[in-house]
Design a protein around this motif. Structure first.
Motif, PDB file in Angstrom:
ATOM      1  N   GLN A 431      26.343  29.978   3.991  1.00  0.00           N
ATOM      2  CA  GLN A 431      25.448  30.150   2.860  1.00  0.00           C
ATOM      3  C   GLN A 431      26.246  30.618   1.640  1.00  0.00           C
ATOM      4  O   GLN A 431      26.944  31.625   1.684  1.00  0.00           O
ATOM      5  CB  GLN A 431      24.374  31.203   3.189  1.00  0.00           C
ATOM      6  N   VAL A 432      26.125  29.875   0.550  1.00  0.00           N
ATOM      7  CA  VAL A 432      26.776  30.234  -0.715  1.00  0.00           C
ATOM      8  C   VAL A 432      25.757  30.098  -1.826  1.00  0.00           C
ATOM      9  O   VAL A 432      25.262  28.979  -2.102  1.00  0.00           O
ATOM     10  CB  VAL A 432      27.999  29.341  -0.995  1.00  0.00           C
ATOM     11  N   ASP A 433      25.406  31.227  -2.475  1.00  0.00           N
ATOM     12  CA  ASP A 433      24.426  31.234  -3.574  1.00  0.00           C
ATOM     13  C   ASP A 433      23.119  30.580  -3.174  1.00  0.00           C
ATOM     14  O   ASP A 433      22.511  29.815  -3.939  1.00  0.00           O
ATOM     15  CB  ASP A 433      25.000  30.544  -4.811  1.00  0.00           C
ATOM     16  N   GLY A 434      22.704  30.827  -1.924  1.00  0.00           N
ATOM     17  CA  GLY A 434      21.430  30.280  -1.453  1.00  0.00           C
ATOM     18  C   GLY A 434      21.496  28.859  -0.969  1.00  0.00           C
ATOM     19  O   GLY A 434      20.475  28.288  -0.576  1.00  0.00           O
ATOM     20  N   HIS A 435      22.663  28.260  -1.003  1.00  0.00           N
ATOM     21  CA  HIS A 435      22.833  26.878  -0.541  1.00  0.00           C
ATOM     22  C   HIS A 435      23.593  26.875   0.773  1.00  0.00           C
ATOM     23  O   HIS A 435      24.546  27.629   0.964  1.00  0.00           O
ATOM     24  CB  HIS A 435      23.588  26.044  -1.583  1.00  0.00           C
ATOM     25  N   GLY A 436      23.189  26.007   1.680  1.00  0.00           N
ATOM     26  CA  GLY A 436      23.839  25.922   2.973  1.00  0.00           C
ATOM     27  C   GLY A 436      24.906  24.843   2.996  1.00  0.00           C
ATOM     28  O   GLY A 436      24.730  23.764   2.435  1.00  0.00           O
ATOM     29  N   PHE A 437      26.003  25.142   3.624  1.00  0.00           N
ATOM     30  CA  PHE A 437      27.110  24.197   3.744  1.00  0.00           C
ATOM     31  C   PHE A 437      27.612  24.208   5.166  1.00  0.00           C
ATOM     32  O   PHE A 437      27.501  25.209   5.886  1.00  0.00           O
ATOM     33  CB  PHE A 437      28.266  24.573   2.801  1.00  0.00           C
ATOM     34  N   GLU A 438      28.198  23.059   5.558  1.00  0.00           N
ATOM     35  CA  GLU A 438      28.871  22.982   6.844  1.00  0.00           C
ATOM     36  C   GLU A 438      30.333  22.651   6.588  1.00  0.00           C
ATOM     37  O   GLU A 438      30.656  21.580   6.078  1.00  0.00           O
ATOM     38  CB  GLU A 438      28.235  21.922   7.742  1.00  0.00           C
ATOM     39  N   LEU A 439      31.188  23.602   6.913  1.00  0.00           N
ATOM     40  CA  LEU A 439      32.621  23.403   6.756  1.00  0.00           C
ATOM     41  C   LEU A 439      33.257  23.224   8.123  1.00  0.00           C
ATOM     42  O   LEU A 439      32.860  23.886   9.086  1.00  0.00           O
ATOM     43  CB  LEU A 439      33.254  24.612   6.055  1.00  0.00           C
ATOM     44  N   GLY A 440      34.204  22.375   8.180  1.00  0.00           N
ATOM     45  CA  GLY A 440      34.977  22.235   9.397  1.00  0.00           C
ATOM     46  C   GLY A 440      36.374  22.762   9.182  1.00  0.00           C
ATOM     47  O   GLY A 440      36.748  23.198   8.096  1.00  0.00           O
ATOM     48  N   ALA A 441      37.188  22.740  10.214  1.00  0.00           N
ATOM     49  CA  ALA A 441      38.562  23.186  10.119  1.00  0.00           C
ATOM     50  C   ALA A 441      39.422  22.355  11.034  1.00  0.00           C
ATOM     51  O   ALA A 441      39.077  22.109  12.191  1.00  0.00           O
ATOM     52  CB  ALA A 441      38.670  24.658  10.492  1.00  0.00           C
ATOM     53  N   SER A 442      40.537  21.892  10.510  1.00  0.00           N
ATOM     54  CA  SER A 442      41.526  21.198  11.315  1.00  0.00           C
ATOM     55  C   SER A 442      42.617  22.196  11.677  1.00  0.00           C
ATOM     56  O   SER A 442      43.128  22.905  10.795  1.00  0.00           O
ATOM     57  CB  SER A 442      42.115  20.019  10.542  1.00  0.00           C
ATOM     58  N   ILE A 443      42.998  22.265  12.955  1.00  0.00           N
ATOM     59  CA  ILE A 443      43.889  23.305  13.437  1.00  0.00           C
ATOM     60  C   ILE A 443      45.040  22.686  14.213  1.00  0.00           C
ATOM     61  O   ILE A 443      44.825  21.848  15.099  1.00  0.00           O
ATOM     62  CB  ILE A 443      43.146  24.300  14.349  1.00  0.00           C
ATOM     63  N   GLY A 444      46.246  23.118  13.847  1.00  0.00           N
ATOM     64  CA  GLY A 444      47.415  22.733  14.606  1.00  0.00           C
ATOM     65  C   GLY A 444      47.988  23.953  15.304  1.00  0.00           C
ATOM     66  O   GLY A 444      47.992  25.049  14.742  1.00  0.00           O
ATOM     67  N   VAL A 445      48.496  23.778  16.518  1.00  0.00           N
ATOM     68  CA  VAL A 445      48.977  24.894  17.336  1.00  0.00           C
ATOM     69  C   VAL A 445      50.428  24.651  17.717  1.00  0.00           C
ATOM     70  O   VAL A 445      50.780  23.555  18.162  1.00  0.00           O
ATOM     71  CB  VAL A 445      48.117  25.073  18.605  1.00  0.00           C
ATOM     72  N   ALA A 446      51.258  25.704  17.537  1.00  0.00           N
ATOM     73  CA  ALA A 446      52.642  25.675  18.011  1.00  0.00           C
ATOM     74  C   ALA A 446      52.904  26.968  18.754  1.00  0.00           C
ATOM     75  O   ALA A 446      52.364  28.030  18.403  1.00  0.00           O
ATOM     76  CB  ALA A 446      53.615  25.505  16.849  1.00  0.00           C
ATOM     77  N   VAL A 447      53.713  26.903  19.804  1.00  0.00           N
ATOM     78  CA  VAL A 447      53.928  28.051  20.686  1.00  0.00           C
ATOM     79  C   VAL A 447      55.401  28.444  20.691  1.00  0.00           C
ATOM     80  O   VAL A 447      56.294  27.592  20.748  1.00  0.00           O
ATOM     81  CB  VAL A 447      53.451  27.724  22.125  1.00  0.00           C
TER      82      VAL A 447
END
Length: 496
Positions: A431-447
């Motif tokens: 929720q931002v300023d009363g508006h709804g959003f759907e954000l995703g995230a791309s994730i890379g993993v290194a060990v």
């Protein structure tokens, strides 16, 4: 990113901390120095004042010694005056009223300190001169008198003259009572070897004695007092002057010999020595001003140091944290990574680095402005920190790019699992300023140490893995390619 960036920042912070500590110690040292200087000024002033007081006491002692000599001289003259009368009675064994009156008249004319002269055969007053005004004294039994009996018995016990008083006379005024025992002198015998005949008693005018000795001089610069009633010395009561003089530290005291006893004469200068008051006042004023100035300056420096400390904390936070989200920045991430590597090598476990880039974030900035975008970034940062352990580090390394350092993992699967949980959490509506959003995230993993041993290499490999799933529907997490086989593992997290 240079390898020594973390050390440079911490070196600068350490220098600021050392500067702050020096300022604190300088403020404390300056305050102590000011107090020491103020104390020295007061001590020097007190010593100088004491020196002036000693000089004043020396002058008072010299003046008091002269007064004592005059007092003893006047008193001895009065007590020795009747020695001829006593000798005549001791030799003749008797004296008639006419002869007594003749001798007494001559003595009284030559010495005004004597109030009267009495003879008391067998301790009963039989003759007194002058008789006028002293008629009541004739027939008085001195041995059994309720007031004068004690000193009469003392005279008989010692066999020597005694000086009593001062006492209040019946006829008025204060007087010292001088009593002399009379022992008959047999023909051819030694003086005072015969039987006891009686005594001679002479009241000595006490006020006239003090005046003749100079103790009542109005030009005298001393406050005086006498103690030692009946010649009891320091054990006797104060009988003239201010009793408090004997309790003062600046009083000068001298012993005055009175027949078989003594008095104590005390004196204190009426005016302090010239300059003593000024020295005391100025030394205390200057000392207090120095102390106040030093304390104020010390307090100012201490407050400045505290302000520097507060500023230092802000600078330290800004140097190691992202100003928008409060997350760790690249410098702090590097330091945390080095600490984590040392622990991993010592304990034999792995580390994992997750490189995260938000999806669909640009429309928020474009449509609602950067303020809304900043609010979204702070919300995302809070979600990520809420999912991580306290030992893990969440860092912002770009506009919408983040790095998460997992301090301890057992396997690649653990890191992959954390990445999926993180992707799922960030996919929740925002929720931002009363508006709804759907954000995703791309994730890379290194060990570490499977993929690389250096932070820069791990970030590069995780970033490459992240771009393999960027824009692919449903696929959100990818593990860096195996450095040996070149295989890659990716995972999918569905949107709600």
């Amino acid at each position: 990113m240079p390898d020594d960036a973390y050390n440079v920042v911490h070196s600068q912070l350490g220098a600021r901390m050392r500067l702050e500590l020096r300022q604190r110690w300088m403020s404390v040292g300056l305050g102590l120095l000011g107090l020491i200087v103020a104390g020295l000024i007061i001590v020097v002033g007190s010593l100088f004042e004491a020196r002036l007081q000693e000089r004043g006491q020396a002058q008072a002692l010299s003046e008091l010694s002269g007064l004592r000599a005059r007092l003893e001289g006047e008193l001895n003259g009065a007590t020795n005056l009747t020695a001829g009368l006593v000798a005549e009675v001791a030799i003749s064994g008797r004296i008639g009223p006419g002869r007594f009156a003749q001798l007494a008249r001559e003595l009284m004319q030559s010495r005004s300190l004597l109030r009267n002269i009495t003879l008391a055969p067998d301790n009963v007053i039989a003759m007194v001169y002058p008789l006028a005004g002293n008629e009541a004294a004739v027939g008085l039994d001195l041995l059994n008198h309720p007031i004068q009996g004690a000193m009469t018995r003392r005279m008989l016990e010692t066999g020597h003259p005694v000086l009593a008083g001062p006492v209040e006379l019946v006829q008025g005024g204060l007087a010292l009572i001088h009593r002399v025992p009379i022992f008959l002198t047999p023909p051819g015998g030694a003086p005072r070897s015969g039987r006891y005949w009686g005594l001679m008693s002479t009241p000595i005018n006490f006020d006239r004695l003090l005046a003749d000795a100079g103790l009542l001089d109005p030009d005298l610069h001393l406050a005086l007092a006498l103690r030692g009633v009946d010649g009891a010395g320091r054990d006797g009561a104060v009988f003239w002057g201010r009793a408090d003089l004997f309790d003062r530290a600046d009083a000068v005291q001298l012993e005055v010999r009175v027949l078989d006893g003594s008095w104590v004469l005390a004196a204190v200068p009426l005016n302090p020595p010239a300059g003593a008051t000024e020295v005391r006042w100025w030394s205390r004023v200057v000392g207090v001003l120095c102390a106040v100035f030093a304390l104020l300056l010390s307090w100012h420096m201490y407050r400045t140091a505290r302000q520097l400390e507060s500023t230092e904390q802000q600078v330290r936070h800004l140097a190691l944290h992202d100003s928008l989200t409060g997350l760790a920045n690249r410098v702090l991430l590097e330091g945390r990574f080095r600490q984590a590597v040392e622990s991993a090598r010592r304990e034999g476990h792995k580390l994992a680095l997750l490189y995260l880039d938000l999806d669909d974030f640009k429309p928020i900035n474009d449509q609602y402005g950067h303020e809304a975008g900043d609010h979204a970034l702070r919300t995302i940062a809070g979600r990520m920190e809420g999912l991580m352990r306290q030992s893990d580090t969440v860092a912002r390394v770009g506009g919408d790019e983040f790095v998460i350092l997992l301090n301890k993992v057992s396997s690649l699967e653990d890191a992959f699992t954390v990445g999926n949980k993180l992707a799922a959490a960030l996919a929740e509506p925002l929720q931002v300023d009363g508006h709804g959003f759907e954000l995703g995230a791309s994730i890379g993993v290194a060990v570490f140490p499977d993929h690389a041993a250096a932070l820069y290499d791990l970030m590069r490999l995780a970033d490459q893995a992240m771009y393999r799933v960027k824009g692919r529907v449903g696929c959100r997490v990818a593990i860096a390619c195996d450095p040996v086989s070149g295989d890659a593992v990716s995972g999918e997290v569905g949107r709600n």
